[in-house]
Design an enzyme around this catalytic site. Structure first.
Site, PDB file in Angstrom:
ATOM      1  N   HIS A   1       0.830  -1.208   0.000  1.00 39.86           N
ATOM      2  CA  HIS A   1       0.000   0.000   0.000  1.00 39.86           C
ATOM      3  C   HIS A   1       0.870   1.266   0.000  1.00 39.86           C
ATOM      4  O   HIS A   1       0.710   2.143  -0.853  1.00 39.86           O
ATOM      5  CB  HIS A   1      -0.916  -0.021   1.238  1.00 39.86           C
ATOM      6  CG  HIS A   1      -1.762   1.202   1.395  1.00 39.86           C
ATOM      7  ND1 HIS A   1      -3.084   1.259   1.024  1.00 39.86           N
ATOM      8  CD2 HIS A   1      -1.466   2.429   1.887  1.00 39.86           C
ATOM      9  CE1 HIS A   1      -3.569   2.459   1.267  1.00 39.86           C
ATOM     10  NE2 HIS A   1      -2.607   3.201   1.797  1.00 39.86           N
ATOM     11  N   GLU A   2       1.799   1.332   0.950  1.00 32.65           N
ATOM     12  CA  GLU A   2       2.639   2.537   1.048  1.00 32.65           C
ATOM     13  C   GLU A   2       3.541   2.676  -0.178  1.00 32.65           C
ATOM     14  O   GLU A   2       3.861   3.788  -0.596  1.00 32.65           O
ATOM     15  CB  GLU A   2       3.479   2.512   2.336  1.00 32.65           C
ATOM     16  CG  GLU A   2       2.666   2.455   3.645  1.00 32.65           C
ATOM     17  CD  GLU A   2       1.612   3.552   3.788  1.00 32.65           C
ATOM     18  OE1 GLU A   2       1.736   4.601   3.129  1.00 32.65           O
ATOM     19  OE2 GLU A   2       0.645   3.341   4.557  1.00 32.65           O
TER      20      GLU A   2
ATOM     21  N   HIS B   1       1.790   4.635  -2.766  1.00 37.40           N
ATOM     22  CA  HIS B   1       1.989   6.084  -2.569  1.00 37.40           C
ATOM     23  C   HIS B   1       3.376   6.500  -3.056  1.00 37.40           C
ATOM     24  O   HIS B   1       3.555   7.504  -3.738  1.00 37.40           O
ATOM     25  CB  HIS B   1       1.880   6.434  -1.081  1.00 37.40           C
ATOM     26  CG  HIS B   1       0.473   6.442  -0.550  1.00 37.40           C
ATOM     27  ND1 HIS B   1      -0.493   7.275  -1.031  1.00 37.40           N
ATOM     28  CD2 HIS B   1      -0.112   5.736   0.450  1.00 37.40           C
ATOM     29  CE1 HIS B   1      -1.632   7.091  -0.359  1.00 37.40           C
ATOM     30  NE2 HIS B   1      -1.428   6.135   0.548  1.00 37.40           N
TER      31      HIS B   1
ATOM     32  N   GLU C   1      -4.592   7.991  -2.817  1.00 38.36           N
ATOM     33  CA  GLU C   1      -5.063   6.718  -2.262  1.00 38.36           C
ATOM     34  C   GLU C   1      -5.441   5.733  -3.363  1.00 38.36           C
ATOM     35  O   GLU C   1      -5.323   4.528  -3.181  1.00 38.36           O
ATOM     36  CB  GLU C   1      -6.249   6.928  -1.321  1.00 38.36           C
ATOM     37  CG  GLU C   1      -5.909   7.621  -0.004  1.00 38.36           C
ATOM     38  CD  GLU C   1      -4.875   6.870   0.847  1.00 38.36           C
ATOM     39  OE1 GLU C   1      -4.741   5.640   0.698  1.00 38.36           O
ATOM     40  OE2 GLU C   1      -4.190   7.533   1.653  1.00 38.36           O
TER      41      GLU C   1
END
Lengths: 427, 427
Positions: free
Chosen positions: B266-267, B270, B296
C-alpha cells in the site's frame, strides 16, 4: 532590581534567542538525518534544504534590532551572570554574522551539504582526488570568511574564534609547541620500557554484543535514554535536537574493541554536558556550553580519565566478560586495564592513545593554518600529511583513508575546530 | 509565446513555490523523525519546532505579493497545463491561508505535536479517556478553522476541501449512501456462500523474515531504494522529504501475515506516485499529486488490484515459501490467493478486506461530520463508534484500541482525510 526597561529589553533578546536556538536545532535534525538515514539520491535536495535554513538563521542573527539591543544591554550591567553571557554571545554573534551575507552563508551550506557525502565516498575508496575539488572550494570559502570577518594577525584567527572564543592562532601555537616537546619526550621514555600486551583488543568482537554492551553501559554513565538515543554513522558524533533529545552515534569495528566502546563513552561525555544544563535554559543558546574546548574536555574526561581508569575497568569487566566470553577468555581485569592504556603511535586519531592523541591535533592544526595562509595548496595535502605523520609518529600512511581522509571535519567546513580536542585534554 | 511580463511573473511564482515546498519538506523531516526516532522526553520541544515551521510556512503562503501575483496569472491564460495548475493551487492556498492567522496555525501545530504521542499512549493502554482532552481541543480548533475559512453548507466542507479539492460533504454523503447499499448487499451474498480458509495467515511469521520478504519485493514493485527507505512506526505512512527521498514505514505483526505485507505494498503505491513525478517538478508543490483521493487510488490499486491478484501471487509465492517454510508448509498458491481475498467484517480498518474496507471509512465520515456540526460530543465518540460498528459490521469492539483509537489521523488533526480512502477505491 533591574530597571523595567532593561527587563523588557532582556525579554526581547531572550525571545530572539529562543527562535534562533529552535531554528539551529531544526537544522541539527536535518544534519543528523543526513548522516544516519538519507538515501544516496537525496543528497542534493538536502543540501538545498540546509542552505535554506542557514539563510533563515542568518536573517535571525543579523536582524537590525539586535545591534542596538545587545549594545544597550551590554551597557546595562545586568546582575545575572547568565544574562550577561547571553548578551555577550549575541553581541559577538551579531557583529560576526553582519559581516557575512545571506547569499554567502547559503552558498557555504550548500557546499558542505554535498561535500560530506563526497568525502564519505572518497574515504571508502581511499582516493583523495575525489575530495580535492570540494576541499579547494571549502578552503577558498573559509579564506573568504576570514577576509569578511577580519582578524588581527592570522586568517585562521577568524575561524578559531567560532569554536574557542577569544583564543588566537598564536595562543594555540605556543601551547602546542610546549605540548609537542613534552609528548615527544614522554613517548621516547615509554619506548625504552617493555611494551604491554594489547593483542586481545584485536580479537573478534561481534557487533550485536558490542551494541548490547554499550546500551547496558549508557545509563550507568548517567545518559538519560528517554531524552536521547544512540545510532550508527561513518563518523561518530553527538548532537542536540532539543534539550531532551540529545543523540550520539558510533561506528562498529568487529576486529577492534576500542572504537565503539571508547567512542560511545566519548560521545556520552558530550551528551552528559548537553543533558546536564539547567532545565530553565531548555531553549536557550547558552545550553550549548562555554566553548567547544570545554565541550571536548567533558568527552575526553569521560573517555580517558573515567573510561580508562582502573576503578571503571573493575566495574565493567564482569559485564564485558559476559558479552565477550571468547575474546576475553584468558584476559583478566589487570591485563585489560593495561591493554587499553597501551601507548603507541598510530594512524587513526579517534583510536589514538591518551599520550599521542594531541600529536594528531598538532598535525591538523599545522596543515589547517598553512591552508588558510596559502602556504599549502589543497592538492598538496596528502603529501604534507604523510610527511608530518612520519616526523611526528615515525609512521607514513599507506593510503589516504588512514591519512588525510580519515576525518569528516574539513568536509563539514569545520576548519578551526580541531584545536579544541587538544585544548579539551588540557582543561 | 507568453508575453515577457507573464514569463517573469511566472518565474516569481515558481521561486516562491520552491521555497514553500522546501520548507514543507523540512517540516516533513521533523514529522518523520517524530514517528520513527524521537525520544519520549523530546515531544514538547519537537512540537514547538513544528509550530515554528508551520508559522514560517504560513508567512510564505500568505505573503501579500501572492494575492495580486496569482490573480494576474490566473487571468493570463497560460498555455501550459502545469503552469495553470500551479497558479490555481497557489491562488486557492493563498485565499484559504489568508483567512487563518500565524498564531492560529502555530497553536494548531503545537497541539497536534503533543496529541500524537498522547494518542499512541492511549492506544497502547486502550484508554480513550487519556486522549479525550486532546480530541476535544482538536475538534474545537477544526470548527474554528471551518468558521474562519468559511463553507457553503456544512462546516466539514472546509476540511474536506484540503484533501479533495472542490468536493463537498453532500457529494461524499451521496456517494457513500450508494456505496453502503452495494456493500451491504454484497456482504450478505458472500455470507450465504461457504467461507474460504485463511487460518494459515495467523500462523507465526518471524519479523526478520517479514522484513527480508518486503525488502526483496520493494524493488520488484519499482520502488527506488536509492531514493527512499523503509522504517518501522506505530502507524504506517509514506512521506516525501525530497523528490529523491521518499520514505515509507510499516509495523510488524508476527501473528498475522497481512499487516506488514499488504501495508508495505500500500505505502509503496503512494511512494511510486511520489517517485514517479517528472524530475523537472523536483522542488515544485505540483509533485504531491492532484488530490489525496487520487493518491489513495494509487496505494489501494497496488495493495488490492495488483497485490491480491492471482498473477502477483504466482510471482511472489515461491519467495514467500522460501521465507516462511513452516507457516506455508501445507499451503499452495491457490489457497494463499483465496485466503488473502477472504471477505469478513472485522475491527481494524488497515487490515480489512477489499469489500468491507469502505464501511470503515463510512463509519469515520459519519462521526467526523457529527463532531464538526456539534451533533456528537467528543466524549461520546467511543459509544457512537461501537454502536455504528455493530450496525455496519455486526461487531462491537471490546476496547477502544480496536475501536475509536485505532487510527492516528484525528491526533494528526486530519479530520476530513478519511473519505479519500474510499474515494481512492472508486477512482
Amino acid at each position: 532590581m533591574l530597571p523595567q526597561s532593561s527587563e523588557s529589553r532582556l525579554k526581547e533578546l531572550k525571545d530572539i534567542d529562543r527562535r534562533i536556538t529552535r531554528m539551529a536545532r531544526i537544522k541539527a535534525i536535518l544534519e543528523w538525518d543526513q548522516e544516519t538515514n538519507l538515501p544516496p539520491s537525496g543528497v542534493e535536495e538536502r543540501a538545498e534544504q540546509l542552505a535554506a535554513l542557514e539563510g533563515l538563521l542568518h536573517e535571525l542573527r543579523t536582524q537590525p534590532l539586535l545591534g542596538p539591543l545587545t549594545a544597550e544591554l551590554a551597557e546595562a550591567t545586568l546582575p545575572s551572570a547568565e544574562d550577561r553571557a547571553l548578551v555577550e554571545r549575541h553581541q559577538r554573534e551579531y557583529l560576526r554574522s553582519s559581516k557575512l551575507t545571506k547569499d554567502f552563508v547559503e552558498r557555504r551550506a550548500r557546499l558542505i551539504g554535498v561535500a560530506q557525502p563526497a568525502w564519505a565516498l572518497a574515504r571508502r575508496e581511499a582516493d583523495f582526488s575525489q575530495f580535492l575539488p570540494y576541499l579547494e572550494k571549502i578552503v577558498e570559502l573559509e579564506r573568504e570568511t576570514a577576509d569578511r570577518v577580519g582578524y588581527a594577525t592570522h586568517p585562521y584567527d577568524a575561524l578559531l574564534d567560532v569554536y574557542e572564543p577569544l583564543t588566537t592562532t598564536q595562543d594555540v601555537r605556543e601551547i602546542f609547541a610546549e605540548l609537542e616537546k613534552g609528548i615527544v619526550e614522554l613517548v621516547q621514555t615509554i619506548r625504552t620500557r617493555p611494551q604491554v600486551d594489547s593483542a586481545f583488543l584485536y580479537r573478534r568482537y561481534p557487533k550485536e554484543m558490542q551494541e548490547a554492551t554499550v546500551r547496558e553501559i549508557l545509563p550507568k554513565l548517567g545518559f538519560d535514554t528517554k531524552a536521547g538515543r544512540l545510532d550508527t554513522t561513518t563518523h561518530p558524533f553527538c548532537t542536540t535536537l532539543g534539550s531532551k533529545d540529545v543523540r550520539i552515534t558510533t561506528r562498529w569495528d568487529e576486529k577492534f574493541f576500542n572504537p565503539a566502546f571508547f567512542g560511545v563513552i566519548h560521545e556520552t561525555g558530550h551528551a552528559l554536558y548537553e543533558q546536564g544544563f539547567d532545565p530553565k535554559l531548555a531553549e536557550s543558546s547558552l545550553a550549548s556550553g562555554t566553548s567547544l574546548g570545554i565541550h571536548e574536555s567533558q568527552s575526553r574526561f569521560w573517555e580517558n580519565i573515567v573510561g580508562r581508569s582502573r576503578a571503571f575497568v573493575d566495574h565493567v569487566f564482569p559485564l564485558l566478560r559476559r558479552h565477550f566470553p571468547e575474546a576475553l577468555s584468558n584476559v583478566d581485569a589487570e591485563t585489560f586495564f593495561r591493554g587499553i592504556n597501551r601507548v603507541e603511535p598510530s594512524f587513526i586519531r579517534v583510536e589514538a592513545d591518551e599520550v599521542t592523541y594531541s600529536l594528531h591535533i598538532l598535525l591538523r592544526f599545522r596543515l589547517e593554518t598553512a591552508l588558510l595562509d596559502g602556504s599549502l595548496a589543497p592538492a598538496d595535502v596528502p603529501g604534507a600529511w604523510n610527511d608530518l605523520s612520519e616526523k611526528l609518529f615515525g609512521l607514513r600512511p599507506s593510503n589516504d583513508a588512514e591519512g588525510c581522509l580519515q576525518d569528516i571535519h574539513w568536509a563539514m567546513g569545520g576548519l578551526g575546530y580541531f584545536p579544541t580536542y587538544a585544548l579539551g585534554n588540557l582543561y
